[in-house]
Scaffold this active site. Structure first.
Site, PDB file in Angstrom:
ATOM      1  N   SER A  31       0.898  -1.292  -0.001  1.00  8.97           N
ATOM      2  CA  SER A  31      -0.097   0.001   0.034  1.00  8.97           C
ATOM      3  C   SER A  31       1.001   1.204  -0.093  1.00  8.97           C
ATOM      4  O   SER A  31       1.735   1.418   0.747  1.00  8.97           O
ATOM      5  CB  SER A  31      -0.921   0.098   1.192  1.00  8.97           C
ATOM      6  OG  SER A  31      -1.388  -1.069   1.450  1.00  8.97           O
ATOM      7  N   HIS A  63      -3.407  -2.169  -3.771  1.00  9.96           N
ATOM      8  CA  HIS A  63      -2.559  -3.050  -4.440  1.00  9.96           C
ATOM      9  C   HIS A  63      -2.802  -3.226  -5.848  1.00  9.96           C
ATOM     10  O   HIS A  63      -4.119  -3.624  -6.235  1.00  9.96           O
ATOM     11  CB  HIS A  63      -2.813  -4.559  -3.756  1.00  9.96           C
ATOM     12  CG  HIS A  63      -2.046  -4.522  -2.156  1.00  9.96           C
ATOM     13  ND1 HIS A  63      -0.958  -5.066  -1.937  1.00  9.96           N
ATOM     14  CD2 HIS A  63      -2.577  -3.811  -1.005  1.00  9.96           C
ATOM     15  CE1 HIS A  63      -0.475  -4.736  -0.735  1.00  9.96           C
ATOM     16  NE2 HIS A  63      -1.565  -4.163   0.017  1.00  9.96           N
ATOM     17  N   HIS A  91      -2.663 -11.447   1.135  1.00 12.56           N
ATOM     18  CA  HIS A  91      -2.174 -11.317   2.641  1.00 12.56           C
ATOM     19  C   HIS A  91      -2.954 -12.691   3.277  1.00 12.56           C
ATOM     20  O   HIS A  91      -3.752 -13.185   2.739  1.00 12.56           O
ATOM     21  CB  HIS A  91      -2.736 -10.344   3.390  1.00 12.56           C
ATOM     22  CG  HIS A  91      -2.407  -9.104   2.679  1.00 12.56           C
ATOM     23  ND1 HIS A  91      -2.829  -8.478   1.801  1.00 12.56           N
ATOM     24  CD2 HIS A  91      -1.379  -8.182   3.078  1.00 12.56           C
ATOM     25  CE1 HIS A  91      -2.209  -7.451   1.249  1.00 12.56           C
ATOM     26  NE2 HIS A  91      -1.386  -6.970   2.229  1.00 12.56           N
ATOM     27  N   TYR A  93      -4.660 -12.606   5.828  1.00 11.89           N
ATOM     28  CA  TYR A  93      -6.203 -12.307   6.230  1.00 11.89           C
ATOM     29  C   TYR A  93      -7.137 -12.270   5.110  1.00 11.89           C
ATOM     30  O   TYR A  93      -8.236 -12.207   5.305  1.00 11.89           O
ATOM     31  CB  TYR A  93      -6.175 -10.757   6.878  1.00 11.89           C
ATOM     32  CG  TYR A  93      -5.626  -9.521   5.919  1.00 11.89           C
ATOM     33  CD1 TYR A  93      -6.535  -9.307   4.902  1.00 11.89           C
ATOM     34  CD2 TYR A  93      -4.630  -9.004   6.120  1.00 11.89           C
ATOM     35  CE1 TYR A  93      -6.311  -8.217   3.961  1.00 11.89           C
ATOM     36  CE2 TYR A  93      -4.231  -7.704   5.392  1.00 11.89           C
ATOM     37  CZ  TYR A  93      -5.117  -7.582   4.538  1.00 11.89           C
ATOM     38  OH  TYR A  93      -4.620  -6.462   3.639  1.00 11.89           O
ATOM     39  N   GLU A  94      -6.619 -12.623   3.788  1.00  7.16           N
ATOM     40  CA  GLU A  94      -7.468 -12.906   2.691  1.00  7.16           C
ATOM     41  C   GLU A  94      -7.855 -14.244   2.543  1.00  7.16           C
ATOM     42  O   GLU A  94      -8.532 -14.504   1.740  1.00  7.16           O
ATOM     43  CB  GLU A  94      -7.070 -12.036   1.405  1.00  7.16           C
ATOM     44  CG  GLU A  94      -6.762 -10.597   1.344  1.00  7.16           C
ATOM     45  CD  GLU A  94      -5.813 -10.219   0.024  1.00  7.16           C
ATOM     46  OE1 GLU A  94      -6.418 -10.310  -0.947  1.00  7.16           O
ATOM     47  OE2 GLU A  94      -4.838 -10.185   0.212  1.00  7.16           O
ATOM     48  N   ALA A 121       2.729  -0.882   4.091  1.00  8.60           N
ATOM     49  CA  ALA A 121       2.239   0.086   5.041  1.00  8.60           C
ATOM     50  C   ALA A 121       2.039  -0.310   6.465  1.00  8.60           C
ATOM     51  O   ALA A 121       1.830  -1.563   6.596  1.00  8.60           O
ATOM     52  CB  ALA A 121       1.097   0.694   4.551  1.00  8.60           C
ATOM     53  N   ASN A 239       0.185   5.723   9.884  1.00 11.34           N
ATOM     54  CA  ASN A 239      -0.554   6.232  10.850  1.00 11.34           C
ATOM     55  C   ASN A 239      -0.187   5.839  12.337  1.00 11.34           C
ATOM     56  O   ASN A 239       0.852   4.910  12.314  1.00 11.34           O
ATOM     57  CB  ASN A 239      -1.870   5.437  10.966  1.00 11.34           C
ATOM     58  CG  ASN A 239      -1.685   3.866  10.752  1.00 11.34           C
ATOM     59  OD1 ASN A 239      -1.680   3.393  10.032  1.00 11.34           O
ATOM     60  ND2 ASN A 239      -2.155   3.307  12.070  1.00 11.34           N
ATOM     61  N   HIS A 251      -8.434   2.241   7.049  1.00 12.85           N
ATOM     62  CA  HIS A 251      -8.123   1.992   5.741  1.00 12.85           C
ATOM     63  C   HIS A 251      -7.876   3.221   4.650  1.00 12.85           C
ATOM     64  O   HIS A 251      -6.752   3.626   4.012  1.00 12.85           O
ATOM     65  CB  HIS A 251      -8.764   0.938   4.785  1.00 12.85           C
ATOM     66  CG  HIS A 251      -7.940   0.219   3.809  1.00 12.85           C
ATOM     67  ND1 HIS A 251      -6.522  -0.080   4.024  1.00 12.85           N
ATOM     68  CD2 HIS A 251      -8.009  -0.003   2.519  1.00 12.85           C
ATOM     69  CE1 HIS A 251      -6.032  -0.431   2.853  1.00 12.85           C
ATOM     70  NE2 HIS A 251      -6.907  -0.423   1.714  1.00 12.85           N
TER      71      HIS A 251
HETATM   72  N1  HPA Z   1      -2.031  -1.948  12.197  1.00 11.06           N
HETATM   73  C1  HPA Z   1      -1.769  -2.892  11.366  1.00 11.06           C
HETATM   74  N2  HPA Z   1      -1.776  -2.735   9.933  1.00 11.06           N
HETATM   75  C2  HPA Z   1      -1.221  -1.647   9.361  1.00 11.06           C
HETATM   76  C3  HPA Z   1      -1.606  -0.364  10.217  1.00 11.06           C
HETATM   77  C4  HPA Z   1      -1.841  -0.395  11.651  1.00 11.06           C
HETATM   78  O1  HPA Z   1      -1.939   0.211  12.382  1.00 11.06           O
HETATM   79  N3  HPA Z   1      -1.304   0.874   9.335  1.00 11.06           N
HETATM   80  C5  HPA Z   1      -1.123   0.185   8.167  1.00 11.06           C
HETATM   81  N4  HPA Z   1      -0.956  -1.059   8.196  1.00 11.06           N
END
Ligand code: HPA
Length: 278
Positions: A31, A63, A91, A93-94, A121, A239, A251
């Site tokens: 990302s 992506h 990922h 999680y997918e 990211a 973040n 997101h």
């Molecule tokens: N946590 C997990 N994955 C992430 C985050 C986060 O704060 N920011 C971007 N990907």
């Protein structure tokens, strides 16, 4: 898992046939990294991954699903290098297994890429790394992401007791830090996701020694390292992790910060490519 091995081999064959000689450096853009990355290359050729049998195509926003191979633009003398950009990843999680997550990286290394650069990211766990910072991995803590060298995921081989000391190549990273001395390396914590962490989990992983938290990269890093490639990984900290300075991540925030910092990310990417000792 003999079948997995066959799929990787089939991809290697297709990559060679469609894209010619392999790259020296293969890059997986997570990302936020793909916006300006293609501008770093010239003499490029692309390959759409949709419809390519056995390649796991990303579906998550941010992506892409293509490969771009070319020469690093304006490389100083002696620093010419052939680079491949993969515009996204899949990922855990997918719903994917480790072998599926790392299939593309295994194919790229078996094709001939000696260096693998993994970008993502992540959320920052420390207030001295504000959103927008870029963090090369010095190490990682795997908090539940699947391990690709586990028996059954290891491409036809049994469980492999891979040594992960200095898995993120120190010499390659030192070359990057020399060019970008403001960067602060750190420890990445990999969580399963896809929900963001609770503030309590964030406090826990920060206390354990983490500097950033994310949901990817570790499986690919282990797979590439196990095959003998040099590995570097860099997070764009999009973040503050949940609860830090009142952060409540989304997101949208991740994508927005990524877009706002695309130029800085591209500059660091170029330095990382130049730092590869190919
Ligand atoms: N946590 C997990 N994955 C992430 C985050 C986060 O704060 N920011 C971007 N990907």
């Amino acid at each position: 898992m003999f079948e997995e091995c066959t799929k990787v081999d089939a991809l290697v064959e297709i990559l060679g046939r469609r894209l010619g000689p392999p790259p020296q450096v293969a890059v997986v853009l997570g990302s936020g990294w793909k916006e300006l990355a293609s501008d770093l290359l010239e003499n490029t050729e692309g390959l759409d991954l949709r419809g390519l049998d056995n390649w796991m195509c990303p579906k998550v926003e941010g992506h892409g699903a293509d490969l771009l191979i070319g020469d690093l633009k304006d490389a100083p003398e002696g620093k010419a290098r052939r680079v491949l950009l993969c515009s996204g990843r899949v990922h855990s999680y997918e719903g994917y297994e480790a072998a599926e997550i790392v299939r593309g990286v295994r194919a790229l290394v078996n094709w001939g890429a000696s260096h693998v650069l993994l970008l993502n990211a992540a959320g920052s766990l420390t207030t001295d790394r504000p959103a927008g910072s870029l963090m090369p991995f010095s190490d990682h803590i795997n908090f539940g992401l699947p391990n690709p060298v586990r028996c059954g995921e290891n491409c036809g081989h049994g469980a492999q007791f891979v040594n992960l000391v200095d898995m993120y190549d120190p010499a390659w990273r030192a070359g990057l830090l020399e060019q970008q001395p403001h960067l602060q390396e750190g420890v990445y914590v990999g969580m399963k996701g896809p929900s963001y962490e609770t503030p309590a989990e964030v406090r826990m992983v920060a206390k354990m020694g983490g500097d950033a938290v994310g949901m990817s990269t570790i499986p690919e890093a282990i797979a590439a390292h196990a095959l003998g490639a040099k590995v570097m990984a860099i997070s764009l900290l999009t973040n503050m992790a949940a609860g830090i300075e009142g952060s409540n991540p989304s997101h949208e925030e991740v994508l927005e910060t990524a877009t706002a910092n695309a130029q800085a990310a591209a500059d660091v990417l170029r330095s990382a490519l130049l730092a590869a000792t190919v």
